[in-house]
Write a protein that holds these residues in place. Sequence first.
Motif, PDB file in Angstrom:
ATOM      1  N   GLU A 117       2.217  -1.713  -4.815  1.00 39.90           N
ATOM      2  CA  GLU A 117       1.933  -2.460  -3.586  1.00 39.90           C
ATOM      3  C   GLU A 117       2.681  -3.793  -3.684  1.00 39.90           C
TER       4      GLU A 117
ATOM      5  N   MET B  33       2.163  -6.732  -2.210  1.00 43.50           N
ATOM      6  CA  MET B  33       1.249  -7.869  -2.326  1.00 43.50           C
ATOM      7  C   MET B  33       1.950  -9.222  -2.155  1.00 43.50           C
TER       8      MET B  33
ATOM      9  N   LEU C 102       2.228 -12.657  -0.578  1.00 36.48           N
ATOM     10  CA  LEU C 102       1.015 -13.435  -0.319  1.00 36.48           C
ATOM     11  C   LEU C 102       0.707 -13.568   1.170  1.00 36.48           C
TER      12      LEU C 102
ATOM     13  N   ARG D 298      -5.851  -8.918   4.678  1.00 37.81           N
ATOM     14  CA  ARG D 298      -5.333  -8.285   3.466  1.00 37.81           C
ATOM     15  C   ARG D 298      -5.677  -6.809   3.354  1.00 37.81           C
ATOM     16  N   ARG D 299      -6.913  -6.469   3.690  1.00 38.34           N
ATOM     17  CA  ARG D 299      -7.314  -5.079   3.451  1.00 38.34           C
ATOM     18  C   ARG D 299      -6.536  -4.102   4.299  1.00 38.34           C
TER      19      ARG D 299
ATOM     20  N   ASN E  33      -7.602   1.285  -4.062  1.00 39.60           N
ATOM     21  CA  ASN E  33      -7.534  -0.135  -4.453  1.00 39.60           C
ATOM     22  C   ASN E  33      -6.996  -0.934  -3.271  1.00 39.60           C
TER      23      ASN E  33
ATOM     24  N   ARG F  22      -7.821  -3.825  -1.900  1.00 42.14           N
ATOM     25  CA  ARG F  22      -8.017  -5.266  -1.772  1.00 42.14           C
ATOM     26  C   ARG F  22      -7.469  -5.975  -3.007  1.00 42.14           C
ATOM     27  N   MET F  23      -7.380  -7.282  -2.901  1.00 43.52           N
ATOM     28  CA  MET F  23      -6.781  -8.027  -4.010  1.00 43.52           C
ATOM     29  C   MET F  23      -7.649  -7.995  -5.260  1.00 43.52           C
ATOM     30  N   SER F  24      -8.943  -7.737  -5.094  1.00 39.81           N
ATOM     31  CA  SER F  24      -9.789  -7.702  -6.288  1.00 39.81           C
ATOM     32  C   SER F  24      -9.745  -6.340  -6.976  1.00 39.81           C
ATOM     33  N   THR F  25      -9.142  -5.350  -6.344  1.00 40.73           N
ATOM     34  CA  THR F  25      -9.049  -4.046  -7.011  1.00 40.73           C
ATOM     35  C   THR F  25      -7.602  -3.633  -7.295  1.00 40.73           C
ATOM     36  N   TYR F  26      -6.655  -4.076  -6.470  1.00 38.31           N
ATOM     37  CA  TYR F  26      -5.254  -3.855  -6.813  1.00 38.31           C
ATOM     38  C   TYR F  26      -4.815  -5.092  -7.583  1.00 38.31           C
ATOM     39  N   ILE F  27      -4.524  -4.909  -8.843  1.00 42.52           N
ATOM     40  CA  ILE F  27      -4.421  -6.033  -9.771  1.00 42.52           C
ATOM     41  C   ILE F  27      -2.971  -6.480  -9.930  1.00 42.52           C
ATOM     42  N   ILE F  28      -2.672  -7.683  -9.448  1.00 44.48           N
ATOM     43  CA  ILE F  28      -1.366  -8.269  -9.763  1.00 44.48           C
ATOM     44  C   ILE F  28      -1.591  -9.377 -10.797  1.00 44.48           C
TER      45      ILE F  28
END
Lengths: 738, 455
Positions: free
Chosen positions: A181, A183, A185, A269-270, A659, A661-667
């Motif tokens: 993803e 991501m 910002l 974001r979602r 994943n 959202r930003m809390s589950t797709y980890i960058i």
Amino acid sequence: MPAPPDRRHVGAPLPRLDAWGKVTGATTFLSDEPRSDAWLGAAVRSPLPHARLVSVSKTAAFPPQAVLLTAADLPCANLVAMVREDLPLLAADEVRFATQPVALVAAPDRETLKAALAAVAVELEELPAVLDLDAALRGEGPVWGADNVVAEYRIDRGDPDAAFASAVTVVEGTYSTGYQEHMYLEPQGVVATPRPDGGVEILGSLQCPYYIHNALKRALGLDGDRVVVRQSPTGGAFGGKEDYPSILALQAAVLALRCGQPVSMIYERREDVACTTKRHPSRTRYRSAFDGEGRLLAVDIDLVLDAGAFTTLSPVVLSRGVLHVAGPYRVPHARIRGRTVATHTPPNGAFRGFGVPKAAFACERQMDRAARRLGLDPAELRRRNLVRDGDTFVFGQTLRPGMAAADLVLERVLDRSGYEQRRREARAFNAGGGPLRRGVGVTLTMHGGGFTGDGEDRIKGKVAVRLDPDGLVTLLVSSVEMGQGAATVLPQIAAEALGLPVGRIRFHQPDTSAVPDSGPTVASRTTMVVGRILVAACRQLADKARAFAGDKAADPLLAAGHAGLTATAVYESDPDIDWDQSTMHGDAYQGWSWAAAVAEVEVDVDTMEVRPVRLTHVVEIGCAVNPVLCVGQVEGGALQGLAWGHLEEMKLKDGRYWNDRMSTYIIPTSLDAPDFDVELAELPSPRGPFGAKGLGELPLNAGAPALAAAVEDALDIEVFEAPVTPEILLARWREVSR
Amino acid sequence: MKISMWVNGVHRDLEVPPLKRLLDVLREDLDLVGAKEGCGEGECGACAVILDGRLVNSCLLPAYRAHGRVVRTIEGLGTPERPDPVQAAFVAEGAVQCGYCIPGLVMASRALLDDEAGPSRPRIREALAGNLCRCTGYERVVRAVELAARAPQRACGDEPAAGPWSSPQASTGDDVTVHLPTTLREACELLARGGVTVVGGATDLGVLLHEGIVSPAALLDLSRVAEVHGVRREGGALVIGAATPYADLMRDPDVARDLPCLHEAVRTVGAPAIQSLGTLGGNLVNGSPGADAVPPLLALDARVRLVSAAGEREVSADAFFTGYRATVRRDDELVAAVVVPVPAAGTRQSFRKAGTRRAQAIAKVNLAACARIEDGTLREVRLAAGSVGPTVVLLRVAMAILEGGRVADLERLAGAAAAAARDEVTPIDDVRSTERYRREVTGNLVARFVTSLSS
């Protein structure tokens, strides 16, 4: 190498021209401008990956002032033009991926929009979905065409079967890579405004103004003058704003035309993560034949990409992957087959690297696997096989003098990182036991700058420069600034070509009503290709100014300021380029950039968390037009690659991204990033301005394979996948230690 | 609701819905659009501003919480002509690319340098860990902060002190009633009347509100109740006020000295902007099995002090949880404090989190452990693990194996306890990890703790 010519602007570590606006908060991104008059638009999406669309209708609660558009109501052709025209704007009778839009809604404000979305009834009849690559390869469904094969390319060279038969060692491996993803910002967003002439204007966060322009012209049947696309300052893109904005802009445009109001569609974001394109998952089966000295005789490679449900850019991603999958190595005999196949999943698209990161991952993993089998140090195996000037790639491109720098970057990175000593130190550290293990890995990659083969000839990028009354020169290009530095680097190139201070150059915000089509902001082509056209335009302008102001004028560009001078240049390729698109044979890329990286990692064997400690990266890019910006590109791209290699995992659940959202797709955070040490090497290329070649995508290629090599070195277990998660490592560690 | 705050040195009076996010107040009501929305869930830090000297995510903070406070945003920091040293350093070092995360990163850097001079590289990385940047790889950013730290810092002379705190005045159009009591008794009385949602740091509430998952009619906010703030000593225990923000807890010297496993756990909660707001009480009441600060409370055999208008009771932290996001707290009770007995001298404490990444991470597994060695024998062994079942749990079987075990036998004990721990936890596969990984790692971390006791 000749001494670099005396330059004032190209090569200067100039602070980026948009930096002050960004550090003071003054730069206004799309969502920063109040738009009280705009309606809000949204898509109604299918929750199912594959279904017959029975009906879409308003329920009684649908607010009367809101607007609903289904495929049947569309005032235009139901297509989003990309490589093909198979992707409908709205599903008409069949849904082929979860999140596929089945209707569009617009409303004057947020509450009404929410009520309207809740009052749309979608009736779907679920159909069996093809969600995995193997099923797609078997032709199940079919999801797309007769057999799911969206595109296929082959490269054949020499007699691979005979070469394999004569080999001393044959190495086989299968490597897989996952979604990624972007991501960026700033989430995706556009605002569409109807024009009095019946056309529409788009303002948005985007990479390719003319891609959108074309998609709108095609679908809406409008002539080019009535479609205007303007770019707003763009908060990151990485390929994610190459393809998807065409879809979003068209959605907003049809709503705006229907409502007669500006329509804003700015994702939260979602929705962005759930619905926009991703890097294609891949699987590569790789066989290599070696002689007794560890020299490559042949490769036999089968590369498969998951396209998702529609074509988007997949064939182009695939072709670049196929051209890079044999890597920066001398391979006399080859059989390469690449396919991209359809599944009932959201379409995948462009992501920085565009097919190369997965190809490089497979190639570099295979080289490391071979090194283990052959009992050679991974660096030594690469040294024995890397391409040098005069060598010919499997697709028939011979490297002319000065083109090959694989050797240069490899030796420099080994030296700079203290590779051999760091490997010895890691061994000694690991011998001490304890839960931490250290490892050091090296990787060697390359990236072809600009479009493949004759692509640049076909799009014929155009650049204009205009001399303004104040003596400033305005650059008119469709290349966008999205963080990579185009709005600084192109002015530096123009300043150098014109002999003016950078302060005398203005960069025009891309706007299809004001700038010509210089091509999209993709493929690491902006500096090398658009910069080259820009130099030609600048030289014309300087000639015109001198002709106007006379030879004696001390500053002809100032003296001619009132003359209304402009100059336009179109891409012209050098005459010595040989490419056959039908067989994918010949000079695939005009400028190759090279990168070698050494990654050092620490792994906690109790948790299998991998911590990249240091990444030393040497890149050869012809000419670093702005060294500070170049280093920033290398570091940022490398971290995206590293993280794709171990942290970033996108899982599918029932055909949807889990994943989301930003809390589950980890960058990675600042604590997940290693210390970077970057060296820029320069072998000027005759193809680019002042010798410059492409850079933007190159650094992403090395991250994941370098990390995998270092993890393998730390744990002495093999790594076949990106991302190699702690879960995978722990399972494999248990298998080996039992 | 009528609220007043100082924004970039200017006093502002506003009438806004009480739960409007500070981010939206800044952007829509005050036209300060520097702070950006990148995620809407306190994850990316693009919206970070400085509130009373501390970094916060303005997307999580309801407007009423900004009443009477001092807010600094990127717009108040400096101009190209008169920049803050952080801004100048970001430009000079090439720390800026797309720019969308930059207002937040600059504010996080500013908050760090306001807090400490000459921070080390690891400290800088830690301070920026809640500000995601997708462009730079962070290297230039870290260098910029190092550069800024060497420059003379500008005093921000026009900043008033926060407060005095009057209560914000409700407006007729408010869709929610906000109670901001200043005493515990007042809070308990309000709670006794029912129908209120208790708010600690609002970091979870902010996400739930934004996603429309909750829409409370009335809130009872504890941020002004002095009795539920701070750390004090009561006999042989440290009493931690439930509404004490993590940022205070991290800096508390008694916690650092006497409760190192709690100190360590608190440091791993989110990142600085979350730590500025989040509270131990919130972590407990929310009841998430992944709550980072909770395993140490079980390992330290802490008691949760529940207070209501009817009286007070204490429940062991272990008995506090009854199921997934369920606790023994009655609707009329507040978690006022956590009473943590200071372990006997020589007790070894440890906390280890295996998260999705090194900061701003939800645990895949975490383990807090305590034990003491007396005459070559393990005593008072307590192991508590998170994210491996519906609640944070004590690993009782493993504890029983270890209790009374001989130090000379540590290796065997470690293996047996690890195997028991793997068996007794009840993890699941989810979006972050797998059942198998969680079991395995729980055992590994237990073994690691036990083995470490030999040194």
